[in-house]
Structure formats: C-alpha cells, structure tokens
Design a protein around this motif. Sequence first.
Motif, PDB file in Angstrom:
ATOM      1  N   GLY A   1       0.905   3.784   2.079  1.00 41.30           N
ATOM      2  CA  GLY A   1       0.797   2.618   1.220  1.00 41.30           C
ATOM      3  C   GLY A   1      -0.633   2.159   1.043  1.00 41.30           C
ATOM      4  N   GLU A   2      -0.811   0.855   0.879  1.00 38.18           N
ATOM      5  CA  GLU A   2      -2.130   0.297   0.583  1.00 38.18           C
ATOM      6  C   GLU A   2      -3.008   0.328   1.829  1.00 38.18           C
ATOM      7  OE1 GLU A   2      -2.916  -3.141  -2.410  1.00 38.18           O
ATOM      8  OE2 GLU A   2      -2.737  -4.059  -0.433  1.00 38.18           O
ATOM      9  N   ILE A   3      -4.203   0.881   1.678  1.00 40.54           N
ATOM     10  CA  ILE A   3      -5.131   1.068   2.800  1.00 40.54           C
ATOM     11  C   ILE A   3      -6.466   0.428   2.449  1.00 40.54           C
ATOM     12  CG2 ILE A   3      -6.342   2.739   4.255  1.00 40.54           C
ATOM     13  CD1 ILE A   3      -3.385   2.891   4.694  1.00 40.54           C
ATOM     14  N   TYR A   4      -7.049  -0.269   3.417  1.00 36.99           N
ATOM     15  CA  TYR A   4      -8.401  -0.808   3.291  1.00 36.99           C
ATOM     16  C   TYR A   4      -9.300  -0.094   4.289  1.00 36.99           C
ATOM     17  CZ  TYR A   4      -6.402  -4.757   0.717  1.00 36.99           C
ATOM     18  OH  TYR A   4      -5.754  -5.549  -0.208  1.00 36.99           O
ATOM     19  N   GLN A   5     -10.490   0.294   3.834  1.00 38.01           N
ATOM     20  CA  GLN A   5     -11.464   0.924   4.713  1.00 38.01           C
ATOM     21  C   GLN A   5     -12.839   0.329   4.441  1.00 38.01           C
ATOM     22  OE1 GLN A   5     -10.742   2.621   7.190  1.00 38.01           O
ATOM     23  NE2 GLN A   5      -8.928   3.870   6.813  1.00 38.01           N
ATOM     24  N   PRO A   6     -13.753   0.399   5.423  1.00 35.99           N
ATOM     25  CA  PRO A   6     -15.098  -0.146   5.213  1.00 35.99           C
ATOM     26  C   PRO A   6     -15.824   0.555   4.071  1.00 35.99           C
ATOM     27  CG  PRO A   6     -14.695   0.296   7.543  1.00 35.99           C
ATOM     28  CD  PRO A   6     -13.562   0.912   6.792  1.00 35.99           C
TER      29      PRO A   6
ATOM     30  N   LYS B   1     -13.234 -30.666  -4.656  1.00 37.89           N
ATOM     31  CA  LYS B   1     -14.278 -30.409  -3.652  1.00 37.89           C
ATOM     32  C   LYS B   1     -14.674 -28.938  -3.667  1.00 37.89           C
ATOM     33  CE  LYS B   1     -15.352 -30.851   1.279  1.00 37.89           C
ATOM     34  NZ  LYS B   1     -16.597 -31.602   1.044  1.00 37.89           N
ATOM     35  N   ASN B   2     -15.973 -28.664  -3.701  1.00 36.21           N
ATOM     36  CA  ASN B   2     -16.466 -27.288  -3.635  1.00 36.21           C
ATOM     37  C   ASN B   2     -16.335 -26.752  -2.210  1.00 36.21           C
ATOM     38  OD1 ASN B   2     -17.121 -27.397  -6.299  1.00 36.21           O
ATOM     39  ND2 ASN B   2     -19.338 -27.431  -6.013  1.00 36.21           N
ATOM     40  N   ILE B   3     -15.633 -25.631  -2.074  1.00 38.01           N
ATOM     41  CA  ILE B   3     -15.442 -25.003  -0.764  1.00 38.01           C
ATOM     42  C   ILE B   3     -15.742 -23.524  -0.916  1.00 38.01           C
ATOM     43  CG2 ILE B   3     -13.840 -24.563   1.126  1.00 38.01           C
ATOM     44  CD1 ILE B   3     -12.228 -26.989   0.241  1.00 38.01           C
ATOM     45  N   GLN B   4     -16.679 -23.037  -0.091  1.00 34.48           N
ATOM     46  CA  GLN B   4     -17.133 -21.653  -0.215  1.00 34.48           C
ATOM     47  C   GLN B   4     -16.513 -20.763   0.864  1.00 34.48           C
ATOM     48  OE1 GLN B   4     -21.362 -20.199   0.563  1.00 34.48           O
ATOM     49  NE2 GLN B   4     -21.296 -20.341  -1.661  1.00 34.48           N
ATOM     50  N   PHE B   5     -16.142 -19.542   0.454  1.00 38.19           N
ATOM     51  CA  PHE B   5     -15.546 -18.550   1.347  1.00 38.19           C
ATOM     52  C   PHE B   5     -16.295 -17.231   1.211  1.00 38.19           C
ATOM     53  CE2 PHE B   5     -12.231 -21.521   0.186  1.00 38.19           C
ATOM     54  CZ  PHE B   5     -11.522 -21.743   1.363  1.00 38.19           C
ATOM     55  N   GLU B   6     -16.145 -16.403   2.240  1.00 36.47           N
ATOM     56  CA  GLU B   6     -16.718 -15.060   2.226  1.00 36.47           C
ATOM     57  C   GLU B   6     -15.607 -14.037   2.370  1.00 36.47           C
ATOM     58  OE1 GLU B   6     -17.910 -11.433   4.506  1.00 36.47           O
ATOM     59  OE2 GLU B   6     -16.640 -13.106   5.137  1.00 36.47           O
ATOM     60  N   ARG B   7     -15.745 -12.928   1.635  1.00 35.48           N
ATOM     61  CA  ARG B   7     -14.850 -11.802   1.813  1.00 35.48           C
ATOM     62  C   ARG B   7     -15.671 -10.525   1.848  1.00 35.48           C
ATOM     63  NH1 ARG B   7     -11.895 -15.157   3.110  1.00 35.48           N
ATOM     64  NH2 ARG B   7      -9.784 -15.648   2.371  1.00 35.48           N
ATOM     65  N   PRO B   8     -15.495  -9.685   2.877  1.00 35.33           N
ATOM     66  CA  PRO B   8     -16.209  -8.405   2.908  1.00 35.33           C
ATOM     67  C   PRO B   8     -15.723  -7.517   1.764  1.00 35.33           C
ATOM     68  CG  PRO B   8     -14.523  -8.459   4.611  1.00 35.33           C
ATOM     69  CD  PRO B   8     -14.566  -9.831   4.021  1.00 35.33           C
ATOM     70  N   ILE B   9     -16.647  -6.804   1.148  1.00 37.17           N
ATOM     71  CA  ILE B   9     -16.277  -5.858   0.092  1.00 37.17           C
ATOM     72  C   ILE B   9     -15.821  -4.574   0.763  1.00 37.17           C
ATOM     73  CG2 ILE B   9     -17.077  -4.585  -1.935  1.00 37.17           C
ATOM     74  CD1 ILE B   9     -19.242  -6.788  -2.238  1.00 37.17           C
ATOM     75  N   GLN B  10     -14.576  -4.190   0.511  1.00 41.61           N
ATOM     76  CA  GLN B  10     -14.019  -3.005   1.143  1.00 41.61           C
ATOM     77  C   GLN B  10     -13.549  -2.018   0.076  1.00 41.61           C
ATOM     78  OE1 GLN B  10     -11.005  -4.695   3.827  1.00 41.61           O
ATOM     79  NE2 GLN B  10     -12.492  -4.551   5.477  1.00 41.61           N
ATOM     80  N   TYR B  11     -13.265  -0.826   0.525  1.00 42.20           N
ATOM     81  CA  TYR B  11     -12.666   0.180  -0.345  1.00 42.20           C
ATOM     82  C   TYR B  11     -11.159   0.086  -0.191  1.00 42.20           C
ATOM     83  CZ  TYR B  11     -10.940   4.818  -1.717  1.00 42.20           C
ATOM     84  OH  TYR B  11     -10.236   5.843  -2.279  1.00 42.20           O
ATOM     85  N   LYS B  12     -10.445  -0.038  -1.312  1.00 40.09           N
ATOM     86  CA  LYS B  12      -8.988  -0.143  -1.269  1.00 40.09           C
ATOM     87  C   LYS B  12      -8.365   0.993  -2.063  1.00 40.09           C
ATOM     88  CE  LYS B  12      -6.594  -3.312  -3.658  1.00 40.09           C
ATOM     89  NZ  LYS B  12      -5.923  -4.589  -4.016  1.00 40.09           N
ATOM     90  N   TYR B  13      -7.358   1.615  -1.465  1.00 41.25           N
ATOM     91  CA  TYR B  13      -6.667   2.688  -2.169  1.00 41.25           C
ATOM     92  C   TYR B  13      -5.219   2.735  -1.688  1.00 41.25           C
ATOM     93  CZ  TYR B  13      -7.121   5.492   2.106  1.00 41.25           C
ATOM     94  OH  TYR B  13      -7.037   5.951   3.396  1.00 41.25           O
ATOM     95  N   VAL B  14      -4.417   3.560  -2.350  1.00 44.48           N
ATOM     96  CA  VAL B  14      -3.013   3.700  -1.980  1.00 44.48           C
ATOM     97  C   VAL B  14      -2.775   5.112  -1.466  1.00 44.48           C
ATOM     98  CG1 VAL B  14      -0.625   3.647  -2.776  1.00 44.48           C
ATOM     99  CG2 VAL B  14      -2.270   1.971  -3.653  1.00 44.48           C
ATOM    100  N   ASP B  15      -2.306   5.205  -0.231  1.00 40.37           N
ATOM    101  CA  ASP B  15      -1.928   6.485   0.361  1.00 40.37           C
ATOM    102  C   ASP B  15      -0.442   6.719   0.088  1.00 40.37           C
ATOM    103  OD1 ASP B  15      -0.652   7.952   2.862  1.00 40.37           O
ATOM    104  OD2 ASP B  15      -2.750   8.572   2.768  1.00 40.37           O
TER     105      ASP B  15
END
Length: 837
Positions: free
Chosen positions: A500-505, A482-496
């Motif tokens: 540790g791992e940080i996500y920002q808009p 079954k085709n199932i569609q999802f959305e994910r916001p594109i974010q900036y990811k980096y490691v501090d």
Amino acid sequence: MKHLKLLAAILLVTSVVQAQTAPPSDAITIQQELKKLDVLGSVLYVAAHPDDENTRLLAYLALEKHYRTGYLALTRGDGGQNLIGNEQSELLGLIRTQELLAARRVDGAEQFFSRANDFGFSKGPEETLKIWDHEKVLGDAVWVIRNFRPDIIICRFTTTGEGGHGHHTSSAIIAQEAFAAAADPKRFPEQLKYTQVWQAKRLLVNGANFGGANTEGPFKISTGAYNAVLGKGYGEVSADSRSNHKTQGFGSAKQRGDATETFRIILGDAPKTDLMDGVNTTWSRVKGGEGISAEIATIRKNLDIDHPEKSVPALVALLTKVEAISDPYWKEQKTKGLKDLIAACAGLWFEAYAPQATYAVGEEISVRTQVVLRSDIDVKIFTIGYNRDLSPFTMFPTEPIKNANSDFSVEAPILANTPKDFNDKIKADEVTQPYWLKYPHGVGLYETGYLDKNDKDGDVGQKTLPENIPYSAWITFKILGKNIQFERPIQYKYVDPAKGEIYQPLVIAPPVTANIVNKDYVFNTQQTQTVQIKMQAFTKAAGSISLKPVAGWKISPEKIDFDQAKGAEWLASFIITPADSKQKVSTLQAVVKTGGKEWNLGIQRILYDHVPAITLFPPAETKLINIDLKTAGKKIGYVAGAGDLVPEALMQVGYEVHQLTEADIMNADLSVYDAIVTGVRAYNVNPRLAVMQPRLLDYVNKGGNLVVQYNNNNGIVVNPGPYPFRPVNQRVTDENAAVTFLDPTNPVLNYPNKITQADFEGWIQERGLYFVSNIDPKYKTILQMNDPGEQPNPGSLIVGDYGKGRFIYTSLAFFRELPAGVPGAYRLFVNLLSKPR
C-alpha cells in the motif's frame, strides 16, 4: 534576543527530525496530549548503547507521568553484531539509530546521541574514555543537558563497573560529570553562544541486576500501571518498544501486572516520595502561567471525543496565553504540543511530498503540499514556504515564510473534507549524507565539525540529533483568525502493490555516484585485476571518471569520459597491476569530474521492513591488498549464520563459495567441498543445525574439513564439535595483544602459508570474542593471548582430528578482519580451510 530564538530552535529540532508525514490525530493521542499539556517536567535517561535503555521506565515517565522524556545513548551501537543481516560498523549504527527512533515512537521518549563511536567491547572505562576522547563526549552530554533541560537525570549503569562493559561504566562517569559541568559557565563556555547553563535537581542510578551484580537502590516506584486510554500496561508498551531492536534479537514478551523500579541517589538531594520531589511540574513554575492549568482542566472536562472540533476555540485561545509566557523553553515545548492538538481536534491534515525518491544536488524538487480539513472550523491557508537552512538562527522563523512560486492566494479558504493541493519547486542544495558520516573519523569519535573550542559555528542545529534535519514545508494556517505555523518534512510517497501507501525519506544525491564493485582487491602475484565501477547518473551529466594514482600500483586507463542521461547506469573498468611488492595495503579512490566539480561518493541503500529506507553516500574507494598468499583447495561450502561478509572475502582470493541450505547438507554429496564453514553465531540463530549436525560431523569423519566461527555462549542449539568444549564470555579486545604460538608445528600455522607474528599486525577492533573453555584433550590449542592484566587465554583457536577429517573452532574475529582487508587474517583463514592431503 537572537540567541534566545536560537535556543528555542534547538529545543524543537528533535520533534522535527522524528516527525512523520503527519502526527497522529486519533482520540487516544488527543487525550494523552491534553494530559501532557498540563505537566512541566523533564527527565533524561543516560546510557551507552541502543538497547541499554529501560523502555518500561521511559514509557511510564512519558505516557503515564507525561514528563518530557529523553534517552541519551552515547553511541549508535556501531560495534555490535547484526543478527538480521551483514551490515557492520557505521552501517549497523545507521540501522540501530532507526531502531531507536522506532522504539521512541512507541514509548513516547525522544532520542539523542553523542559523537562517541561504539568501537567494540571494552573491559574498562580507562580504555573507553581514552579512545572516545573524554572531553569531547562530555561536551556532547553537557550540550544535550543544557538544551533538553532535564529536571532529573537517570543513569542505567554505575561508575563502579557492575555493568560489565567499559562503555557502560563510562556512560555513568560522563553523566555524573555532565550533571555538574552543565551548570558551570566555565565548562564548555563556547556553547553559551547558543544555549544556557542548566542545573538538574538530582542524578540517580536506575537499579538492575547485571549477571549477579545487583545495583538496586532504596527508592522505589511502581511502573506496572495499566493505562486505560492506551489499553495497555507499561510492561506491554515496553515490550513493543524493545522489540524494535531487531538487529540484536531483542524481541520481548509483554509483561502485565505490577512492576517495581529502584533508584539510588548519586548527586543532589534524595527523593522521598516521588522522583520529582522538590521540582515544580505545574504551570506555576513559569511566569505568566497563572490560570493556564485551570483552562486545560476545563478543556479536558468539555472534550467531546466524537466532536473534538468543539474544543478548537478554547485551544486557540489557550495558545495565545501560552505564547505570552516568559520562559522560552516551556513556551516552545507547549506551543508545539498545542498546535498539534489544534490541528488534530480540527481534523486538519496536511503533508508535503515529492514524486520521486532521489534528486541530484542542484536539481529542482517538485513538492506537492496537500491539505484536508475534516470539520467545519474556520481555517484558511495563509502561506506555504520551504526552508532547510541548517543555521538554528532561522530554523524556526517567528514570522510566516512564503514561497514566491506558490500557486495560491493569501488566505485561501479550505472547504470541509475537500482535498486541496499546492504545487511548488525547491532547489536541492546539499547531499543528504548522515551528518556524522560526512567527514573521515577515527576509531573512537565521529567528526561532525560542531562546536569545539576552535570551531566555527558549523552545523550546530544537528549536533547530537539522531538524524539529519529534513527538507521541510512550513505551512501557516489562519485558524479562527489566528496565524498558526506548522512544519512537515518533505518525503517521497508511493504505492507498493503489496504494502500500500509507503513514505520514505527524500534523498539528495551527487550528480553522479561511483560504486567500486568490491570492497577489497586481493593480489598475491604480479597479475593484473580489473576494477569495475558501477556508475549512476541522478541528472543529465557529462564528465570523466578516474582513479587517483597510488604509489606502488599501475592504473590504466588514465580516465574514462562519459555523457549520460538522467537515470543512466553503466560500468567503467580500470586495469590495476602491482608494481611494488613492498606496498601491502593501499587505498584506491575514484574521482568523478562533472559540472566543474569533483565528486568521490558512491551510493548505498539499506532496506529492512522495520525501519525507513536508509541511504548514504560512502567514499568511492576500495583497498588494494598485496599478500604473499598461497591457497589449497578450491570449493568451499558456507552455512549462513547471523550475517557476515566472509564469503565475499573468500571469493576475492579465488575460492568458489557455495551457500549451503539444509537440503544441501542433508542430501547432497558434501565430499566435493574442500572445507565447510559456518558463519558467525550460526549455532545460535539456526535451530535446524541440531538436525544438520550429524551430517556435518559425518562429513568430517569421512575426511572433510569443518571450520566453525564464533558463537555466543548463550543459546547454542547443539555442541558444534565432535568432542566437548564450551564457549564463554571471554575475549581479547586489544587488537594489538601479543599472540603466543602454543603448537607452532601444527598445519594450521604452516600450510599452505607459514604464519608468523607479522600476520597479527594491523588487526582491527579486537582479536576475538567468546573464547572457549573446558576444552576436551582431544583438541589442540593453537594460540594464546590476553588483554593487559589478564591471564593468558588459549581458547581462540582449537583443532581436533575426527576420523579421517579435521574440525576447527575459532573465536578469532575473522568476520571483522577479512572485510577490513587485514593481510595476516587472510593468510591464517586460508590455512584453516586447507587440510593437508
């Protein structure tokens, strides 16, 4: 049909905006979401500001009763004070927006706003609704109700004023009017192009005790239950939620055990046994819902929490049935929840991120979409696409979208526990300016260009949402065929390295930004000043920077050319000279010309650990203020309070300002300072001032000049003055209120500047707050003022001699007036700093 798709789109926008890189997929979330899947009920809570919401009730409704629960805050809290920094007005509203979203992530509710601006304390709804524009704010509330479709609406405040704030009372008035207007097709008919009328079952007020004014009602429910799945009671969840309001100092203790909420009916029929009396909250409320509840019960019974993937076949089959129901609202709500459940149970994790934080408009953004399947369920990638069309007609496509540049084949298989990456490029098409700050606005209402009677469609998809619709990746999986569609916001990811791992808009900027170094430039002679502009290129750019001509001022040079690489930062300098002494306050604007377009935006980032990074692009402008200003003294000591911009304002007029530490006050020679000033609420937020106070008073006694700015009436650590007085919750909110000089010969009104009535013109937001009473006769009261219909109040400015020195306490809102460049406020504050020798 097109409008029905639009309605479904709008209903889902909030979940998109609030989405993290991937929703939680732990056992607690799976069990909670399965329970919520079987409940079809919704509740909307309405109040005025961030912090007005009852987080215990919201948590109970969302996490125990599993209703779709929303909070409509009419304002973003822009007019309050900031206890953790010096951001004010729109900047404070941005932080408080994110604090509300953080709170909602804890208590499970959703967040909405109107366009109303928190313009500061208001003493009554008549003033509030006039300043806000009653009809437009009402229209926003109707829009939220028509799209959220609450079965019941709950107010925090009453229409009779017990809440003590004009905004509070107005929120109840708006809610009551919107309850009826949302169901009336003749009210705000322009909205019906996009949505439908909606009649809630009842409107209630949630009882409370506001400083002795009791609004408790006869209907009661217990909200102190313990949720064994969460391992918390709702008093504990509530405290975690409320403690996100850090700018207001609302860290809360966790309450355990039974608790009662009371309600009083306002409109509709009164509940008898349950808030939802008379509302069908089961699947039988929708056509096609027959049998769905039984299937959910079977899935819950058979759930193997150690192997949730065993439930995926039943969940996929259930999704097909839910997609067939006729009610577009509940179909969208429940299919979204079901899809997330399927991904969580299947161990399907995916995200989309960019390798850098900021891109320029027109640039290509490299996007990496990563997928990991942590089970043996049959899952294939069908398509990946990208979409940020702000028209709700296409925001939620019913057919899968595919990017032609995708580097995978159709129906690419996913191997268990093997990460798979897909790399694509999309174009940055619009600056990510907070949508309510795109246009100039007045005191009471943000201008968003949406859906007024004479408007075009505008950006309807974002109206009343807490933040912008993000750039997103849309991934379609084929799960068990079954085709199932999802959305994910594109974010900036980096490691501090530390965090540790940080996500920002993700941030999209103009090609070149121009930040004028100072918010104000104060002139008090015909001398020239250099206006410096910090330039930053977010892409390779060539062009020029100039300042728009302003009547009464000379500007040199006419323009400055540049040719800069991406990432370059540099300074541009212009010489400004007053040419006309009659021009008191003027606005100076910078213009960047590059790539055939003009840009006039700076860049500002707000960084706190408890909220995501906030980036906005304020107008590249400053104020030129030509003041007849004399100064006396040079060196000022400043004791930080809750955060203000007064030190920067004083440096603008030539003072040397030193931020004093406790060690400085206790050990240094304070006599070198012509004046010492304490920041706003210093005696509320710094308990060490109780220790420092004897040294400050000793400084006064030996000839010093101590100026204490306003403090809240609650929680003062020590009396700030040498003689008694008491701050109270009294203020003058009319910034144009008449001011009477009670002691016209006092030096604070005469030295070094002669203060006149003209110096009280052009003030913003208020005259002052938390005036003082019970004033010892050794103090002199200098000014008197009052709001309409109130008694004259002499508590805004008191002066007392102590030994060889002078003590001043002022409740006047200098922390607002000086950053706003109000000439008379500068003249008066300089007088407070200038003790005659």
